[in-house]
Design a protein around this motif. Structure first.
Motif, PDB file in Angstrom:
ATOM      1  N   ARG A 107      26.709   5.381  18.363  1.00 38.75           N
ATOM      2  CA  ARG A 107      26.391   4.963  19.737  1.00 38.75           C
ATOM      3  C   ARG A 107      26.975   3.577  19.981  1.00 38.75           C
ATOM      4  N   GLN A 136      18.489   3.536  23.181  1.00 37.64           N
ATOM      5  CA  GLN A 136      19.352   4.613  23.673  1.00 37.64           C
ATOM      6  C   GLN A 136      18.793   5.992  23.295  1.00 37.64           C
ATOM      7  N   HIS A 137      18.275   6.096  22.078  1.00 43.73           N
ATOM      8  CA  HIS A 137      17.668   7.348  21.614  1.00 43.73           C
ATOM      9  C   HIS A 137      16.490   7.722  22.526  1.00 43.73           C
ATOM     10  N   ASP A 140      17.578   8.755  26.034  1.00 47.51           N
ATOM     11  CA  ASP A 140      18.110  10.130  25.950  1.00 47.51           C
ATOM     12  C   ASP A 140      16.992  11.162  26.126  1.00 47.51           C
ATOM     13  N   HIS A 141      15.828  10.889  25.504  1.00 50.81           N
ATOM     14  CA  HIS A 141      14.701  11.827  25.623  1.00 50.81           C
ATOM     15  C   HIS A 141      14.352  12.094  27.088  1.00 50.81           C
ATOM     16  N   ASP A 143      16.259  12.354  29.480  1.00 57.61           N
ATOM     17  CA  ASP A 143      17.236  13.277  30.056  1.00 57.61           C
ATOM     18  C   ASP A 143      17.291  14.588  29.267  1.00 57.61           C
ATOM     19  N   LYS A 145      17.587  15.000  26.094  1.00 59.58           N
ATOM     20  CA  LYS A 145      18.592  14.990  25.026  1.00 59.58           C
ATOM     21  C   LYS A 145      17.983  14.481  23.716  1.00 59.58           C
ATOM     22  N   PHE A 147      18.591  13.567  19.390  1.00 61.18           N
ATOM     23  CA  PHE A 147      19.681  13.036  18.559  1.00 61.18           C
ATOM     24  C   PHE A 147      20.482  14.153  17.897  1.00 61.18           C
ATOM     25  N   ASP A 149      21.518  16.700  19.269  1.00 60.89           N
ATOM     26  CA  ASP A 149      22.538  17.175  20.214  1.00 60.89           C
ATOM     27  C   ASP A 149      23.886  16.491  19.982  1.00 60.89           C
ATOM     28  N   TYR A 150      23.894  15.394  19.211  1.00 57.79           N
ATOM     29  CA  TYR A 150      25.151  14.710  18.872  1.00 57.79           C
ATOM     30  C   TYR A 150      25.805  15.310  17.624  1.00 57.79           C
TER      31      TYR A 150
END
Ligand code: NI
Length: 173
Positions: A107, A136-137, A140-141, A143, A145, A147, A149-150
């Motif tokens: 990231r 950032q993690h 992401d939640h 939205d 998303k 981790f 998913d990366y």
């Protein structure tokens, strides 16, 4: 009050959360519950959807108690990354909704984040290192998303299968 943490896979962890329109005492209680749940886990971040609430709210505290750092609980309503560095960083990430599974995720190393604090005041701060990764993690939640998913599909599927089994075993216990 501690709240149960949802375990992946769960449809509520895949949803985009709605912005919080007005801060209320109910939301502040929710934030306190999330901090209690996070510290108890223990974890360094928690997002509202992880306890089944689809509001844009995260809590985090990446202070390193082992290094003598004082706790720094942050409550962020409607957090947004407003700038991020070109320089990137790799951390081994985990997630309270994906217990005991860890993987490297790349990231931006530094991010500027804006959010409303528990008094409804707009805050802006630059985060670096573990704090930047964590914030950032957690955003992401909000939205839907995770981790994983990366990760490459095969690795993601392997972890998801383990979580399905974990949930099945827990339901039987
Ligand atoms: Ni997480």
């Amino acid at each position: 009050m501690k709240r149960p943490i949802l375990i992946h896979p769960d449809p509520r962890l895949k949803k985009a959360c709605a912005p919080v329109p007005d801060l209320s005492d109910k939301l502040r209680v929710l934030a306190d519950d999330m901090l209690e749940t996070m510290y108890d886990a223990p974890g360094i971040g928690l997002a509202a959807p992880q306890i089944g609430v689809l509001d844009r709210l995260i809590v985090l505290d990446c202070a390193k108690a082992d290094d003598g750092e004082a706790p720094r609980p942050l409550v962020m309503f409607n957090p947004q990354v407003v700038a991020s560095s070109d320089e990137r960083n790799v951390y081994e990430e985990g997630c309270l909704s994906i217990p005991d599974q860890y993987a490297e995720v790349e990231r931006p190393k530094v991010v500027d984040v804006e959010w409303l604090d528990r008094d409804g005041t707009l805050q802006r701060e630059t985060f670096d290192g573990l704090w930047a990764t964590c914030v950032q993690h957690e955003i992401d939640h909000l939205d839907g998303k995770l981790f994983i998913d990366y990760l490459k599909p095969l690795k993601r599927q392997m972890i998801t299968r383990k979580m399905v089994k974990l949930k099945r075993d827990r339901a039987r216990a």
